[in-house]
Design a protein around this motif. Sequence first.
Motif, PDB file in Angstrom:
ATOM      1  N   MET A   1      35.817 -25.041-120.310  1.00  0.00           N
ATOM      2  CA  MET A   1      34.695 -25.923-120.523  1.00  0.00           C
ATOM      3  C   MET A   1      34.260 -26.612-119.235  1.00  0.00           C
ATOM      4  O   MET A   1      33.092 -26.914-119.067  1.00  0.00           O
ATOM      5  N   TYR A   2      35.197 -26.874-118.332  1.00  0.00           N
ATOM      6  CA  TYR A   2      34.862 -27.567-117.096  1.00  0.00           C
ATOM      7  C   TYR A   2      33.981 -26.728-116.182  1.00  0.00           C
ATOM      8  O   TYR A   2      33.319 -27.268-115.307  1.00  0.00           O
ATOM      9  N   ILE A   3      33.984 -25.422-116.409  1.00  0.00           N
ATOM     10  CA  ILE A   3      33.135 -24.565-115.580  1.00  0.00           C
ATOM     11  C   ILE A   3      31.665 -24.940-115.758  1.00  0.00           C
ATOM     12  O   ILE A   3      30.871 -24.818-114.831  1.00  0.00           O
ATOM     13  N   LEU A   4      31.307 -25.434-116.938  1.00  0.00           N
ATOM     14  CA  LEU A   4      29.923 -25.845-117.160  1.00  0.00           C
ATOM     15  C   LEU A   4      29.521 -26.996-116.249  1.00  0.00           C
ATOM     16  O   LEU A   4      28.390 -27.048-115.763  1.00  0.00           O
ATOM     17  N   LEU A   5      30.432 -27.910-115.995  1.00  0.00           N
ATOM     18  CA  LEU A   5      30.135 -29.013-115.084  1.00  0.00           C
ATOM     19  C   LEU A   5      29.877 -28.492-113.674  1.00  0.00           C
ATOM     20  O   LEU A   5      28.946 -28.944-112.989  1.00  0.00           O
ATOM     21  N   ALA A   6      30.690 -27.541-113.238  1.00  0.00           N
ATOM     22  CA  ALA A   6      30.497 -26.967-111.910  1.00  0.00           C
ATOM     23  C   ALA A   6      29.178 -26.207-111.834  1.00  0.00           C
ATOM     24  O   ALA A   6      28.460 -26.287-110.827  1.00  0.00           O
ATOM     25  N   LEU A   7      28.834 -25.480-112.885  1.00  0.00           N
ATOM     26  CA  LEU A   7      27.592 -24.702-112.866  1.00  0.00           C
ATOM     27  C   LEU A   7      26.362 -25.602-112.935  1.00  0.00           C
ATOM     28  O   LEU A   7      25.360 -25.334-112.257  1.00  0.00           O
ATOM     29  N   ILE A   8      26.423 -26.659-113.722  1.00  0.00           N
ATOM     30  CA  ILE A   8      25.301 -27.590-113.797  1.00  0.00           C
ATOM     31  C   ILE A   8      25.115 -28.292-112.454  1.00  0.00           C
ATOM     32  O   ILE A   8      23.989 -28.464-111.971  1.00  0.00           O
ATOM     33  N   ALA A  34      19.503 -20.198-108.781  1.00  0.00           N
ATOM     34  CA  ALA A  34      20.155 -19.068-109.455  1.00  0.00           C
ATOM     35  C   ALA A  34      21.284 -18.500-108.608  1.00  0.00           C
ATOM     36  O   ALA A  34      22.365 -18.195-109.126  1.00  0.00           O
ATOM     37  N   ILE A  35      21.042 -18.372-107.315  1.00  0.00           N
ATOM     38  CA  ILE A  35      22.087 -17.859-106.417  1.00  0.00           C
ATOM     39  C   ILE A  35      23.260 -18.840-106.378  1.00  0.00           C
ATOM     40  O   ILE A  35      24.430 -18.437-106.477  1.00  0.00           O
ATOM     41  N   ALA A  36      22.962 -20.121-106.234  1.00  0.00           N
ATOM     42  CA  ALA A  36      24.027 -21.134-106.174  1.00  0.00           C
ATOM     43  C   ALA A  36      24.855 -21.146-107.447  1.00  0.00           C
ATOM     44  O   ALA A  36      26.088 -21.225-107.402  1.00  0.00           O
ATOM     45  N   THR A  37      24.195 -21.028-108.591  1.00  0.00           N
ATOM     46  CA  THR A  37      24.906 -21.045-109.871  1.00  0.00           C
ATOM     47  C   THR A  37      25.769 -19.801-110.045  1.00  0.00           C
ATOM     48  O   THR A  37      26.921 -19.891-110.481  1.00  0.00           O
ATOM     49  N   ALA A  38      25.221 -18.639-109.706  1.00  0.00           N
ATOM     50  CA  ALA A  38      25.981 -17.398-109.858  1.00  0.00           C
ATOM     51  C   ALA A  38      27.204 -17.377-108.946  1.00  0.00           C
ATOM     52  O   ALA A  38      28.304 -16.998-109.370  1.00  0.00           O
ATOM     53  N   VAL A  39      27.035 -17.795-107.714  1.00  0.00           N
ATOM     54  CA  VAL A  39      28.165 -17.800-106.770  1.00  0.00           C
ATOM     55  C   VAL A  39      29.203 -18.838-107.197  1.00  0.00           C
ATOM     56  O   VAL A  39      30.410 -18.576-107.125  1.00  0.00           O
ATOM     57  N   ALA A  40      28.748 -19.988-107.655  1.00  0.00           N
ATOM     58  CA  ALA A  40      29.692 -21.011-108.127  1.00  0.00           C
ATOM     59  C   ALA A  40      30.501 -20.501-109.310  1.00  0.00           C
ATOM     60  O   ALA A  40      31.706 -20.756-109.410  1.00  0.00           O
ATOM     61  N   ALA A  41      29.858 -19.756-110.207  1.00  0.00           N
ATOM     62  CA  ALA A  41      30.576 -19.199-111.361  1.00  0.00           C
ATOM     63  C   ALA A  41      31.644 -18.208-110.918  1.00  0.00           C
ATOM     64  O   ALA A  41      32.781 -18.232-111.421  1.00  0.00           O
ATOM     65  N   VAL A  42      31.299 -17.352-109.978  1.00  0.00           N
ATOM     66  CA  VAL A  42      32.258 -16.354-109.487  1.00  0.00           C
ATOM     67  C   VAL A  42      33.417 -17.039-108.772  1.00  0.00           C
ATOM     68  O   VAL A  42      34.592 -16.706-109.005  1.00  0.00           O
ATOM     69  N   LEU A  43      33.114 -17.996-107.904  1.00  0.00           N
ATOM     70  CA  LEU A  43      34.174 -18.681-107.172  1.00  0.00           C
ATOM     71  C   LEU A  43      35.068 -19.506-108.092  1.00  0.00           C
ATOM     72  O   LEU A  43      36.293 -19.509-107.937  1.00  0.00           O
ATOM     73  N   TYR A  44      34.474 -20.205-109.029  1.00  0.00           N
ATOM     74  CA  TYR A  44      35.260 -21.008-109.973  1.00  0.00           C
ATOM     75  C   TYR A  44      36.207 -20.109-110.771  1.00  0.00           C
ATOM     76  O   TYR A  44      37.397 -20.409-110.917  1.00  0.00           O
ATOM     77  N   THR A  45      35.675 -19.004-111.274  1.00  0.00           N
ATOM     78  CA  THR A  45      36.497 -18.086-112.064  1.00  0.00           C
ATOM     79  C   THR A  45      37.607 -17.470-111.226  1.00  0.00           C
ATOM     80  O   THR A  45      38.759 -17.385-111.672  1.00  0.00           O
ATOM     81  N   ALA A  46      37.278 -17.049-110.013  1.00  0.00           N
ATOM     82  CA  ALA A  46      38.285 -16.440-109.139  1.00  0.00           C
ATOM     83  C   ALA A  46      39.393 -17.435-108.796  1.00  0.00           C
ATOM     84  O   ALA A  46      40.580 -17.071-108.789  1.00  0.00           O
ATOM     85  N   LEU A  47      39.022 -18.667-108.518  1.00  0.00           N
ATOM     86  CA  LEU A  47      40.037 -19.664-108.198  1.00  0.00           C
ATOM     87  C   LEU A  47      40.890 -20.023-109.410  1.00  0.00           C
ATOM     88  O   LEU A  47      42.085 -20.283-109.275  1.00  0.00           O
ATOM     89  N   GLN A  48      40.288 -20.030-110.589  1.00  0.00           N
ATOM     90  CA  GLN A  48      41.056 -20.271-111.809  1.00  0.00           C
ATOM     91  C   GLN A  48      42.069 -19.150-112.023  1.00  0.00           C
ATOM     92  O   GLN A  48      43.215 -19.399-112.378  1.00  0.00           O
TER      93      GLN A  48
END
Length: 95
Positions: A1-8, A34-48
Amino acid sequence: MYILLALIAACGLGVALHFLMPHRELRGVAVTPAIATAVAAVLYTALQWAGVGEQSVWLWLASIGGGLLIAFAVTQTLTMLRVRSDAAAKSALGI
């Protein structure tokens, strides 16, 4: 759920970055966020997946900051390509 905070956060800061960068009339308003959100999602997921916990400040800095840095670089590159393309087209038309 915290990934939403990072993406927002990445999306909101991406909108601000769009308006802070020059030549914004040459690109769509949604490109940089869009680029910032997509990259943040990938980085957040990879770090998790790498085991970095949600309480770690490095997870947030890397995902949001990395997303913004990469969005800045990609947007700058796209804008410069557009400027060159427009200049070449004007030159070819004799404008």
